[in-house]
Structure formats: structure tokens, C-alpha cells
Enzyme design. Sequence first.
Site: not given
Ligand code: ARG
Length: 408
Positions: A15, A125, A177
Site C-alpha cells: 500500500d 487508524d 490485515s
Molecule cells: N481494530 C483495531 C483498532 O482499531 C486494530 C486495527 C488494526 N489495523 C490494521 N491495519 N490491521 O485499533
Amino acid sequence: MAKEKVVLAYSGGLDTSVAIRWLIDNHDVDVIALAIDVGQERQDLETVRLKALTVGAIESIVKDVREEYVEEFLSKALRTNALYENKYPLLSAMSRPIIVMHLVEVAQRTGARYIAHGCTGKGNDQVRFEVGISALDPDIEVLAPVREWELKTRDQEMEYAVKHGIPEPTTKANPYSIDDNLWGRAIECGVLEDPWVEPPADIYAMTGDGNVPACDEPEYAEISFVAGLPVSFNGEKKSFHEIILAMNEVAGKHGFGRIDMIENRLVGLKSREVYEVPGALTLIQAHKALEDLCLERDVLHYKLQIEQKWAELVYNGLWFSPLKEALDGFVDSTQALVTGDVRLRFFKGSCVVVGRRSPYSLYDYELATYDEADNFDHKAAKGFIDLHGLPTKVWARQRRKVGKEGEV
Ligand code: ARG
């Protein structure tokens, strides 16, 4: 005229590698790639650094911030016993603010107008990056290529990569992921998107299932804390960082620290998340056990509410916010005497607190015991109960008088 600059949060993966090229072609910018080491399992960082240059970045920086992550960020999470929805130790949410801090620092130093990240449009994120950036420097603008571009699948991204001479990923395509750092590992997508499907055994990397001869006997571990932070492991002085690694190892070996949950994302949807957090969960459990012994009842009960709010704020990307800072102040003020030892027992996927002691323990044997030494005033209980129960008694009498006995 010199081009505008963008600092990109770079991981070395597909990405963000595609993002370098895409930003150059679609926003006519110079890209500075910044990879942050928060203890994730990763390729050699020098390879990551060089890869960004190969793809077209004008500058590529790798920063190891593990020590700072432990001392300034994870220390707060542990003292707060931070668990989102009472389960998730926030590993991804914890790493974003420190990444943001360094992105902003590099942007300011290099005079970059933009910061870019590789998050999708439906995760948490992106919020953590963008709200964090705006809190630290409201003038920096954000670019989010993955949210903008039309590359829907990994295959389309691969095609783009091949067309633009971007080195293909050296790692095998992973159907999941993954996000990981010292505080644990998050696994999403693939078959996990069906909440009824049991997570396949091969998704785990930090935890075993306890089915090895080394795990046929229980294992004990002793952690000592000073002012709410761990300072030694099995009697040996170690840094918090070393203790996290040791607990990841021991708890992981015994298969403790797996979480399979449905989680409420800030953007409104529910998602199925699997986590491996052996060290984080073990340390939080041990820290809580010591607090049970050392914190006065009202402080302990109030702190439980603060903990939940703190976790929610951090999950929602509000690490750099006045309320979160105020709550840090509360938590700090409770930790000065959270000092002592906790003994844990690991066996077949479980971790149980089996002992705790502290020079500041509020546990009073003579009050608690049913033996000879008992000096609790049993007779005083009568008056206490009469007054404590008085409102209920008045209510019951009144209800009976008006023929509404038992009704609320
Ligand atoms: N759901 C979790 C959070 O929002 C984990 C996110 C993980 N991110 C990823 N890109 N796999 O904190």
C-alpha cells in the site's frame, strides 16, 4: 519552483509503496518516506528505507522509537489498565500517536505542507492519524491516497506496482490485515470476516496453543512493580521494555493472550478482530492485582470509570486532547504507592494471579481474619446496616401502606 513536500507514513508494504508513486503522479509532490519502528515484526529496516528511495521518494528515514514508545506511551496504558470495551489493549491505537508525533516533527523540520498515510476509509487508524496531526499542527494538510485511489483489490495494486516498476512485495501475499508492535498483534480480514468461523490456527504468531511438552507443567512468574510500572521479572532487574518482551515470550508460550472479539469501530461499524496480546494482558492483570491491594476503595472504584473513558478516548484518536491529559493526571496521582510483587501462574492457555504483596498494602489481616486475631468490631455492623438499609425499609413500608407491595 520547488515542489511541495509530503511526509508519508511508510511501512515498506505494498500500500504505502504504491502510495509513493501515486502521490508523485497525482499530487505533483516530493515524497519523504518515514518508517517508524515500534517493535513490529519487520523486514530489515535498511531494506525498507532503500525501497522507498527505489520507488521514488526524495528522502527516506527510519526511526527506532521503541524506547520512547515504552516509556512515554505504554507506561500510560499499563498504569491505566487500558482495555477498550473491557477487552482490547489498544495496541494499534497506542502506536498511532507516537507515529503522528514523528511525522509532524519531520514535516516541520523539512517544511512539508502535507502528511500522508496509507489507511483505508473505514478504519479507526485514519481518524487517529488525522486528528492527531491536527492537534499537533493544525496547519498541516493530510493526503490519504488509499481513500482516494481507484485501486480496489490487491491485484489491482499489484498491477499498478508492476506497471510503475515498484519492486513487488518480498513477503508472500497474506490474506489477513496485520498490525503489530510491542503491545501485541492485530489480525483482521479473510475468513475472519465471518464471525461464526473459528480463527484458523495459522493466523497466530505470538501465542502457541500450549500443546508442547515445555507447557505440560505450570510455570510461575513474579513481576515487581514500583509506582505502577514493572521493574523486575523473577527477581531480576529489567527495564519495562525487557519485561514486555519477557512476558510476550512466557505468556505466549503457554497460549495465553488471544482475544477473538466483535468490536465497535468509531466509524460506526462492527468488526471482528483477533488479537494476540500475551504481554499486555499479563501485565495489565498483574498491575490490577497490585492495585486491588494498594488503592483505597473509592479511588479504585473511581479509577475503573476513568480507565474506561481513557480507553475510549485513545481508541477514538484523541490521545492529544485536553480530557485525555486531565485523565492522565488522575491516573498519575493514584500510582505513587502501587509498589510490590505479583506472582502469576501460566498453564494451558491461562494466566492466574496466585499471590500479591506490597509494603503499602491496605489489606489488614486483623480486620479480615475469622481467627483469634480478629479485631473487627462485629457489633458496629448492626448500626451500620440499619442506617444503610433505612431508605429501602422506608420505601417498603410505604409501598405496603398503599397496597403496592413489591412494586418498584
Ligand atoms: N481494530 C483495531 C483498532 O482499531 C486494530 C486495527 C488494526 N489495523 C490494521 N491495519 N490491521 O485499533
